[in-house]
Write a protein that holds these residues in place. Structure first.
Motif, PDB file in Angstrom:
ATOM      1  N   TYR A  35      -8.093  -9.484  -1.833  1.00 48.46           N
ATOM      2  CA  TYR A  35      -7.734  -9.212  -0.252  1.00 48.46           C
ATOM      3  C   TYR A  35      -9.752 -10.316   0.464  1.00 48.46           C
ATOM      4  CZ  TYR A  35      -4.302  -6.459  -0.625  1.00 48.46           C
ATOM      5  OH  TYR A  35      -2.971  -5.654  -0.539  1.00 48.46           O
ATOM      6  N   LEU A  43      -6.009  -8.212   6.865  1.00 47.68           N
ATOM      7  CA  LEU A  43      -5.807  -8.725   5.380  1.00 47.68           C
ATOM      8  C   LEU A  43      -5.384  -9.586   5.065  1.00 47.68           C
ATOM      9  CD1 LEU A  43      -8.071  -5.747   5.827  1.00 47.68           C
ATOM     10  CD2 LEU A  43      -7.697  -5.634   2.763  1.00 47.68           C
ATOM     11  N   PHE A  48      -3.161 -11.432  -6.961  1.00 46.44           N
ATOM     12  CA  PHE A  48      -3.016 -10.358  -8.043  1.00 46.44           C
ATOM     13  C   PHE A  48      -2.911 -10.247  -9.159  1.00 46.44           C
ATOM     14  CE2 PHE A  48       1.390 -10.415  -7.399  1.00 46.44           C
ATOM     15  CZ  PHE A  48       2.155 -11.434  -6.542  1.00 46.44           C
ATOM     16  N   TYR A  50      -0.766  -8.342 -12.349  1.00 46.47           N
ATOM     17  CA  TYR A  50      -0.231  -6.515 -12.482  1.00 46.47           C
ATOM     18  C   TYR A  50      -0.495  -6.466 -14.350  1.00 46.47           C
ATOM     19  CZ  TYR A  50       3.257  -7.281  -9.172  1.00 46.47           C
ATOM     20  OH  TYR A  50       3.272  -7.704  -7.278  1.00 46.47           O
ATOM     21  N   GLU A  98       3.906  -1.142  -7.165  1.00 45.66           N
ATOM     22  CA  GLU A  98       3.042  -1.962  -5.868  1.00 45.66           C
ATOM     23  C   GLU A  98       3.923  -1.077  -4.413  1.00 45.66           C
ATOM     24  OE1 GLU A  98       3.361  -5.763  -6.107  1.00 45.66           O
ATOM     25  OE2 GLU A  98       2.483  -5.381  -4.491  1.00 45.66           O
ATOM     26  N   THR A  99       5.661  -1.395  -4.797  1.00 48.09           N
ATOM     27  CA  THR A  99       6.089  -0.830  -3.405  1.00 48.09           C
ATOM     28  C   THR A  99       5.495   0.270  -2.880  1.00 48.09           C
ATOM     29  OG1 THR A  99       7.523  -2.767  -3.986  1.00 48.09           O
ATOM     30  CG2 THR A  99       8.466  -1.362  -2.221  1.00 48.09           C
ATOM     31  N   TYR A 100       5.819   1.396  -3.438  1.00 47.75           N
ATOM     32  CA  TYR A 100       5.132   2.131  -2.479  1.00 47.75           C
ATOM     33  C   TYR A 100       4.078   2.938  -3.098  1.00 47.75           C
ATOM     34  CZ  TYR A 100       9.206   4.091  -6.371  1.00 47.75           C
ATOM     35  OH  TYR A 100       9.457   4.974  -6.696  1.00 47.75           O
ATOM     36  N   ASN A 101       3.118   2.934  -3.617  1.00 44.23           N
ATOM     37  CA  ASN A 101       2.043   3.617  -4.896  1.00 44.23           C
ATOM     38  C   ASN A 101       0.858   2.860  -3.381  1.00 44.23           C
ATOM     39  OD1 ASN A 101       2.929   5.336  -5.747  1.00 44.23           O
ATOM     40  ND2 ASN A 101       3.453   4.036  -7.106  1.00 44.23           N
ATOM     41  N   GLU A 102       0.389   3.652  -2.576  1.00 44.55           N
ATOM     42  CA  GLU A 102      -1.030   2.906  -1.579  1.00 44.55           C
ATOM     43  C   GLU A 102      -1.950   1.972  -3.235  1.00 44.55           C
ATOM     44  OE1 GLU A 102       0.193   6.239  -2.230  1.00 44.55           O
ATOM     45  OE2 GLU A 102      -2.052   7.323  -2.674  1.00 44.55           O
ATOM     46  N   GLN A 103      -2.865   2.156  -2.491  1.00 45.14           N
ATOM     47  CA  GLN A 103      -3.612   0.815  -3.179  1.00 45.14           C
ATOM     48  C   GLN A 103      -4.598   1.879  -2.681  1.00 45.14           C
ATOM     49  OE1 GLN A 103      -3.909  -3.388  -1.682  1.00 45.14           O
ATOM     50  NE2 GLN A 103      -1.507  -3.630  -1.913  1.00 45.14           N
ATOM     51  N   PHE A 105      -9.014   0.771  -2.227  1.00 44.04           N
ATOM     52  CA  PHE A 105     -10.005  -0.282  -2.090  1.00 44.04           C
ATOM     53  C   PHE A 105     -11.643  -0.074  -1.862  1.00 44.04           C
ATOM     54  CE2 PHE A 105      -7.263  -3.081   0.319  1.00 44.04           C
ATOM     55  CZ  PHE A 105      -5.930  -2.535   0.687  1.00 44.04           C
ATOM     56  N   GLY A 106     -12.343  -0.850  -3.168  1.00 43.45           N
ATOM     57  CA  GLY A 106     -13.405  -1.381  -2.522  1.00 43.45           C
ATOM     58  C   GLY A 106     -14.407  -0.966  -1.988  1.00 43.45           C
TER      59      GLY A 106
ATOM     60  N   TYR B  36      -3.793   2.515   6.863  1.00 46.66           N
ATOM     61  CA  TYR B  36      -5.172   2.522   6.293  1.00 46.66           C
ATOM     62  C   TYR B  36      -6.373   2.599   7.642  1.00 46.66           C
ATOM     63  CZ  TYR B  36      -3.339   0.974   1.788  1.00 46.66           C
ATOM     64  OH  TYR B  36      -2.333   0.972   0.326  1.00 46.66           O
ATOM     65  N   ILE B  51       8.290   6.168   2.587  1.00 48.34           N
ATOM     66  CA  ILE B  51       9.262   5.797   1.825  1.00 48.34           C
ATOM     67  C   ILE B  51      10.536   5.685   2.145  1.00 48.34           C
ATOM     68  CG2 ILE B  51       9.140   5.265  -1.135  1.00 48.34           C
ATOM     69  CD1 ILE B  51       6.336   4.023   0.586  1.00 48.34           C
ATOM     70  N   GLN B  94       5.604  -3.209   3.659  1.00 45.89           N
ATOM     71  CA  GLN B  94       5.962  -3.603   2.357  1.00 45.89           C
ATOM     72  C   GLN B  94       7.627  -4.098   2.421  1.00 45.89           C
ATOM     73  OE1 GLN B  94       3.602  -3.047  -1.075  1.00 45.89           O
ATOM     74  NE2 GLN B  94       4.546  -4.456  -2.105  1.00 45.89           N
TER      75      GLN B  94
END
Lengths: 114, 112
Positions: A35, A43, A48, A50, A98-103, A105-106, B36, B51, B94
């Protein structure tokens, strides 16, 4: 804890240079993202991936490319840096779907193009 | 196309007072909603997500958010703000088949 690291916190480059931003995650995540963050714009997704050797364009891919040769590493490449690419760049990773799993970040790389 | 609006660029609140950060969204289909937080000079950290199920979601650091389908909102709340909550907060949405879309961010300043 998941750790996402980025190769540089601050980077200064000149117009026309080729720039590499590196991102490494240590949690065996399939999904990785790049991003850019700009004030007031939030952002915006650049690219991306997979899986290894897979890549897909995000919302603003122009002027960028990516490489994913290993699962843990996702590189962002600015082929010929321009001043409008001055920004904060954030890398993220997640488990699928990815739809419902958090990301995760660095810390970000603040890039200045002169 | 999906979108997120955070109508306030900045929210100022006194320590100990309730904190609310507003978020509205637009998607086709069922939304998956996230908050976030970004502390100074650090990357984004996940706070909470909706969700499915209970409309009130509890997350990290005492934060919670309420999903309101009729108003297409997902406001972030904390009953008693701390100075250490001062940060930049992002709402994101999303829908299935789409990528995560972030709002523009809201800066929270908690004054002692």
């Amino acid at each position: 804890d998941v750790k996402v690291t980025q190769s540089s916190r601050y980077l200064v480059k000149r117009t026309g240079e080729k720039v590499f931003l590196e991102c490494v995650q240590d949690m065996d995540h399939e999904n990785m993202f790049w991003y850019r963050q700009d004030p007031g714009l939030g952002l915006r997704l650049i690219y991306f991936s997979y899986d290894v050797k897979m890549k897909e364009k995000g919302d603003i891919p122009e002027g960028y490319s990516v490489s994913r040769e290993k699962k843990e590493r996702f590189s962002l490449i600015l082929e010929s840096a321009s001043t409008n690419q001055t920004s904060m760049y954030l890398c993220a990773s997640s488990f699928p779907p990815e739809t419902y799993n958090e990301q995760f970040f660095g810390p970000g790389t603040r890039l200045t193009v002169l | 196309a999906q979108s997120v609006a955070q109508p306030e660029d900045q929210v100022n609140v006194a320590e100990g007072n309730p904190l609310t950060v507003k978020c509205t969204y637009s998607v086709s289909g069922n939304p998956y909603l996230f908050w976030y937080v970004q502390y100074p000079n650090r990357g984004l950290q996940f706070l909470l997500k909706y969700i499915t199920g209970d409309n009130l979601v509890k997350g990290s650091y005492g934060f919670e958010a309420e999903f309101n389908k009729s108003q297409t909102s997902f406001h972030l709340k904390k009953p008693s703000a701390l100075v250490s909550d001062s940060a930049l907060y992002f709402c994101a949405v999303q829908a299935a088949g789409n990528k995560l879309t972030f709002g523009g961010g809201t800066r929270v300043l908690v004054k002692p």
